[in-house]
Design a protein around this motif. Structure first.
Motif: not given
Length: 857
Positions: A165-168, A187-194, A271-272
């Protein structure tokens, strides 16, 4: 006759001797005799088999008996320990207070150090999460950045099966409007896999809510801020970001409170895809944009292959940014990120080493003082137990039993102190320290199993260190010397005196360091900032700057108006500039020409920039900039400075001023006149008494042009308030430590003085019967304590001088230095309190009846 070469099995014979060691009739000889008889009749092999069988058959019964008697003896020891502690209430109480305070302080220090150094240990996948980093060559030096190009993480996930998985993550600030109120919100924008990769237990909702672009996930504290005790899931929040229209998001989940050692955390998650689709953050070449990128590896051994794959994308990065200098990519495991002090843009930050070192020293001092205090008090209290020790030895008690008895008493007291210290830390010290430090420390034994080991280790160390010497020393007494009166504790006082001297050396050190810290704190509050901070208001105006500036110019309370992209005490930028062909990094402030004059920067040479010559590229520099190039202020005038491919001329030199707090040294600074469109801060010079009316008028104007948002402003004389509050908080920690150190030392002094008075009562009786005055006797009995204090002060003085200077230099770039006044005050305080402590024994001397004392003789 038995063959001497025939011997029972060695291991089984040892087991038998251990099993019957405490039996009234030892069957060892019988067993060996039977063994030899059977060996002669049926052979050695059979005899050994018989020997083993019978020993193992008796094993359960003997183990049960030994266990029963062991518990019986332990119960007896505990009862005796309890009774002796009650009998010696004063000594036990002194030790209990000292040890509990030391343990409480140690627990606070450990929790703070653990939370700052052992980051992110609670994530289930922590061992397989790594941070992708860029290594760049800048100005001939290698620099590390905890960020990577936006597309790199997904590209690696497609290229190699080792990336599960990748989390940006990237973040920004916005405004939240809720129930008529407006709040600033990160606010943190993250990939759904966070929430799949990281372990953040949810109090409400479910992790999949992050898949919806219109859903927001909140931390526990953020949910409480907006909704209090109400359920947050399903509620709506209106969020404004990047100057765009407000968007309504639905709360999809709320996280449980974060672990106290969380390095990766958040206030709100989106969501990013929102960053691209809704706010257009990455609409240009994504290879030119960097974000924090975590990789979840399916096989950590394959990390070199993953990094090799990442290095293959360096050309894409260089193609997107022509001046980019990425040399390679590398990765750091999640739990090791906080140890990378050289890492820029770290997602977890680095440990604050100054408070960690200070707290470690404080905890060590407190434990050392408490243990030394215990030894002195224990030796003093043991003088009343000499006959008990003699009787127990006469009745057959071994030295090992006596040592065990004293160690159990000590362990029981230490266990009570451990409970009291944990309660003190949880109920008083941790809440106070958390408020001072801004941390969220909790003594949760179930959430942090490591605390069980810490508590057990503390109990073992304190029980052994504080109780071993008294137990071994007291148990060594011979009954005949005790009953003859030849063994009297206190006649060999060298060890106790050394311990007491060490205690007061530590007390002097903590007191002097604390008073120096207090003096430095006062120095910060009174320090010249290098400019006139009174009657100056700074507004973070942003897009509303031009409109707000026009309004401010019309207000009667405003004397002058300036604009700036960076503002002193709030923000600054570091850029590369060139002087005489040599590059250097310099702090740059882009302002309107009148900014320096409004801020009251003091000219040493030249003149302030004039609006009429704004585009002649004249700049101001501070005196540190001039000194860096070995120029006097006058020599610096007219020198050329190149920045951003533009050549500027130094038109004035100003005195150094503090643009940041006093932790950091003043660096070379340039102030240049920038374009108005680049400004962010509106800086107003106010007339006396007009601050309140001016702010009200500007807030009313702000509400009309930017409804639903809050005007952010600060008065210049308040820009360092946060730093000063933190410093005062640290000061309170030092003062508390100094008071506790002095208290523990005086407890030890009290014990030694009581022991001294007890051992010399007959001498006191004889002297009083011969006509000695109370003052003469008291001075004679206690004068050696004054000598010990003088020795402690002499030893502590050079140590304190070096320690204070090293501590202040490591924490603050500017401070008052080592001053004489804290030393004098510390000496007066310690000597006064010590004198009061010793004087408590004068009453015992005063009421001594010589006839009663000499009659016993």
């Amino acid at each position: 006759m038995a063959d001497p070469r025939h011997r029972p099995p060695r291991g089984t014979a040892w087991l038998l001797s251990w099993l019957v060691r405490d039996a009234w009739q030892t069957p060892l000889g019988d067993f060996e005799e039977w063994f030899h008889e059977i060996a002669d009749e049926r052979g050695v092999r059979y005899a050994r088999w018989w020997y083993r069988r019978h020993v193992w058959r008796m094993l359960p019964d003997r183990l049960l008996a030994k266990t029963y008697w062991a518990f019986s003896m332990l119960k007896s020891y505990l009862i005796l320990a309890y009774r002796n502690l009650l009998k010696n209430r004063v000594a036990a109480g002194i030790n209990l207070v000292g040890l509990s305070v030391a343990i409480g302080v140690t627990l606070v220090a450990f929790l703070f150090i653990y939370s700052k150094t052992f980051r992110d240990t609670t994530h289930v996948n922590g061992d397989s999460i790594v941070l992708l980093e860029q290594v760049k060559l800048e100005e001939g030096e290698t620099h590390f950045y905890g960020i990577a190009p936006v597309p790199l993480g997904p590209a690696l996930a497609e290229d190699t099966p080792h990336v599960s998985n990748v989390v940006r993550t990237t973040w920004g600030f916005g405004k939240v409007e809720h129930r008529g109120n407006t709040f600033d919100q990160s606010v943190n924008f993250v990939d759904p896999a966070f929430l799949e990769v990281f372990t953040f237990p949810l109090a409400e909702g479910f992790p999949g809510a992050i898949d919806d672009l219109n859903t927001i996930i909140l931390s526990h504290n953020t949910a409480v801020k907006y909704f209090g005790d109400e359920p947050a899931v399903g509620q709506e929040l209106s969020l404004t970001m990047s100057g765009q229209e407000a968007v309504t998001f639905t709360v999809g989940a709320v996280a449980e409170p974060f672990a106290m050692n969380a390095g990766v955390d958040f206030d709100a998650l989106l969501n990013i895809a929102n960053a691209t689709d809704r706010y257009g953050w990455f609409t240009d070449d994504e290879w030119a944009r960097d974000v924090t990128t975590f990789l979840h590896l399916s096989d950590t051994d394959a990390l070199p292959d993953v990094i090799a794959q990442a290095n293959g994308y360096i050309p894409q990065k260089h193609a997107a940014e022509q001046d980019e200098t990425v040399q390679r990519y590398q990765a750091t495991p999640l739990t090791q990120i906080s140890w990378r002090s050289e890492l820029n843009a770290s997602p977890t930050g680095t440990p604050p080493w100054a408070p960690i070192i200070v707290l470690s020293v404080i905890a060590t001092f407190m434990l050392t003082l408490a243990c030394l205090n215990y030894v002195n008090i224990a030796l003093s209290a043991a003088s009343r137990r000499l006959r008990e020790i003699g009787m127990r030895k006469v009745m057959g008690g071994s030295r090992a039993q006596l040592v065990g008895q004293f160690l159990i008493e000590n362990t029981l007291l230490c266990f009570l102190a451990l409970l009291a210290g944990a309660a003190l830390a949880a109920l008083l010290l941790l809440p106070a320290f958390s408020e001072i430090s801004g941390s969220s420390l909790t003594l949760n034994l179930f959430a942090y199993p490591v605390l069980w080991g810490v508590l057990g280790g503390l109990l073992a160390v304190i029980a052994l260190v504080s109780g071993a010497y008294p137990a071994l020393y007291i148990a060594s007494f011979q009954p005949v010397t005790i009953f003859r009166g030849q063994k009297v504790l206190g006649r060999r006082r060298v060890f106790s005196q050394v311990l007491l001297t060490v205690q007061f050396v530590l007390a002097f050190i903590t007191m002097i360091v604390s008073l120096n810290f207090v003096t430095s704190t006062r120095h910060f509050a009174e320090r010249d900032w290098g400019y006139e901070q009174d009657q100056t208001l700074a507004i973070e105006a942003g897009d509303q700057l031009e409109r707000l500036s026009g309004v401010a110019e019309q207000l009667p309370g405003v004397a002058d108006v300036a604009e700036a992209r960076e503002h002193i005490g709030r923000s600054f930028n570091a850029f590369k500039i060139a002087v005489e062909g040599q590059e250097q990094t310099t702090i740059i402030f882009d302002t309107t020409p009148n900014y320096a004059e409004i801020m009251g920067l003091r000219l040493l040479a030249g003149q302030y920039p004039l609006a009429s010559v704004q585009h002649t590229q004249e700049v101001l520099v501070n005196e540190t900039f001039a000194a860096t190039h070995d120029w006097t202020p006058a020599e610096a005038l007219g020198q050329a400075v190149q920045a951003d491919s533009t050549t500027y001329t130094i038109g004035g030199v100003v005195a150094d001023f503090h643009y940041d707090n006093f932790h950091h040294a003043i660096k070379p600074v340039i102030l240049r006149s920038g374009e108005r469109a680049e400004s962010n801060y509106l800086v107003l010079k106010l007339n006396a008494g007009s601050a309140e009316s001016t702010v009200e008028a500007l807030e009313a104007q702000w509400a009309s042009v930017a409804p639903g948002t809050t005007m952010r402003y600060v008065f210049q004389d308040e820009v360092f308030d946060h730093f000063l509050r933190e410093t005062r908080g640290t000061q309170r920690v030092f003062v508390f430590t100094a008071v506790m150190a002095l208290l523990l030392s005086c407890m030890g002094l009290f014990g030694l003085a009581a022991q001294n008075a007890t051992s010399r009562m007959k001498e006191v009786g004889i002297r009083k019967s011969l006509g000695a005055s109370l003052g003469h006797v008291a001075r004679l009995i206690n004068q050696r304590f004054l000598i010990l204090l003088v020795v402690a002060a002499v030893v502590a003085t050079p140590l304190c001088t070096m320690l204070v200077e090293a501590l202040l230099n490591s924490v603050f770039s500017y401070h008052s230095g080592v001053m004489a006044l804290p030393f004098v005050l510390a000496y007066l305080i310690v000597f006064t309190v010590a004198a009061l402590t010793v004087s408590t024994q004068i009453y015992r001397i005063a009421v001594v009846n010589p006839a009663d004392v000499l009659r016993d003789e």
